[in-house]
Design an enzyme around this catalytic site. Structure first.
Site: not given
Length: 450
Positions: A102, A244, A248
């Site tokens: 992430s 990012d 998401d």
């Protein structure tokens, strides 16, 4: 059941260090494959990744484990996390897997799973998979050589996701005449997201679209929205959009270069849904991290806010249980359940721009709906993670802070699910009080958990 592998958003850690070693990841895939395999039919797993160089390690380790478990593997290459969620449903796959850490730097990587409907796995299922990984044995019931899986490349996956995103916008809405600054964080959205906005008519100024395997999230993206904000003002653009690394989550900037977080975006979108009678029960779901001002905003407009633990998976679980269709996190995970089953930064930006177009208002005017209370968050490195209630000094400091606030603010302490950090958050309408209380609490936590 104890779960030592999974955190708040799947498996995550430093590359080539436990648990992100090739052998553990291979066993993880083998365990998951055995869990999701049901009967003698052919089973499918979809595997996507972001742009980290280490993604190749885990792509092959996962493929090996799933094929050994008797599942056919479909590899999408770099693609946003929400794209894998969508494609898992679209392909009628048994499970979807994303290789990404992430917003973390390139030295980290991670693994997260989606079920056949595109939802993140419940804690109980993750615990079952983790238990099998830890108890790895040679007598696992693996398929015979004639029934092992095969691996394929899914070449048209970006195009499928592109169409899905554009279909979330009504045909009478386009972005002709709008200029946007788009930061893809050198991550998974670097190709597909600019294309979507351009095909909908926007003029796109692109940054963070040159991944080299090691620059993902490197002073770009949703954790560093200042660059987008500055460029919006300089280019006289209508909106800045910062994603990012796995796309998401999203943070935006208005045309004046002012940054809006997930709470402010939620206020704009929730009010629009309420005005159109499209927010069942006028219910918005957010986490304990969302600003008190959002709660007050919903109440003032005839709605209500339901809070969950931190993590978009918990937001989604509560939404499904309560029949809600919209929710999210202050960090920019925004879930439009009528469109997607997980947080999707690109989709959220599209919905926000749709509101701008339909109302004919600049983002700065829409942003006046919510004025967040002053809030401070301090990340405190810790050597151990014990319940805060078992640390008398911390418990006493929290009680003192809450007494000082007298119901006019909040104190929140929680541990990071992926890092050795305690997060100390204080918010109230008095900025000076927030600053002093948060700093003193952080000092107490640091001493108690050193």
């Amino acid at each position: 059941m104890d779960n030592k592998l999974f955190g708040t958003d799947g498996l995550r850690g430093r590359v080539n260090a436990y648990p992100m070693t090739p052998d553990v990841v291979m066993r993880l895939a083998l365990s998951a494959g055995l869990h999701f395999r049901n009967g003698s039919r052919r089973h499918k797993v979809l595997i996507g990744k972001d742009t980290r160089r280490s993604g190749y390690i885990y792509e092959y380790a996962l493929s090996s484990g799933f094929c050994a478990a008797g599942m056919d593997v479909f590899l999408t290459g770099p693609l946003p996390t929400p794209a894998i969620s969508f494609l898992t449903r679209d392909m009628r796959a048994d499970v979807g897997v994303v290789i990404s850490a992430s917003h973390n730097p390139a030295c980290d990587n991670g693994i997260k799973f989606f079920d056949h409907m595109g939802f993140k796995l419940p804690d109980a299922v993750e615990a079952e998979i983790a238990a099998r990984v830890e108890g790895y044995a040679q007598d696992w019931r693996l398929p015979d050589p004639d029934h092992v899986g095969r691996a394929f490349k899914l070449e048209d996956s970006p195009g499928r996701y592109n169409v899905f995103l554009k279909n979330s916008i009504p045909l009478d809405v386009n972005f002709e005449g709008l200029k946007i600054v788009l930061d893809c964080a050198h991550g998974a959205a670097y190709r597909v997201t600019p294309q979507v906005f351009e095909e909908l008519g926007a003029k796109v100024i692109k940054i963070g679209v040159d991944p080299d395997g090691s620059n993902i999230n490197q002073r770009v993206g949703s954790l560093f929205p200042q660059q987008v904000a500055r460029m919006v003002a300089e280019a006289e653009a209508d909106i800045g959009i910062a994603l990012d690394g796995d796309a998401d989550r999203v943070i935006v900037a208005d045309e004046k270069g002012r940054i809006l977080d997930g709470d402010q975006i939620m206020a704009i979108c929730a009010l629009d849904l309420m005005e159109r009678g499209a927010l069942p029960g006028n219910l918005l779901v957010a986490t304990v991290m969302s600003n008190m001002a959002l709660e007050v905003f919903m109440k003032d407009h005839g709605g209500r806010l339901l809070r969950t633990p931190v993590g978009d998976r918990y937001v989604v679980e509560a939404m499904r249980a309560q029949g809600a269709v919209f929710g999210g996190e202050q960090s920019g995970h925004l879930i439009f359940l009528n469109h997607s089953t997980t947080g999707d930064g690109t989709l959220a930006a599209l919905q926000l721009m749709k509101i701008m177009v339909r109302k004919g208002k600049p983002l700065s005017e829409l942003a006046t709906l919510l004025s967040p209370f002053p809030q401070k968050l301090v990340n405190v490195p810790v050597a151990r993670k014990i319940p805060f209630s078992e640390a008398p000094a911390i418990e006493a400091a929290v009680k003192d802070a809450e007494a000082t606030l007298s119901g006019r603010g909040r104190v929140l302490l929680r541990y990071s699910g992926t890092e050795s950090l305690a997060r100390v958050m204080v918010e109230a309408q008095d900025a000076a009080l927030v600053e002093s209380l948060c700093d003193s609490l952080a000092e107490v936590v640091a001493r108690a958990l050193a």
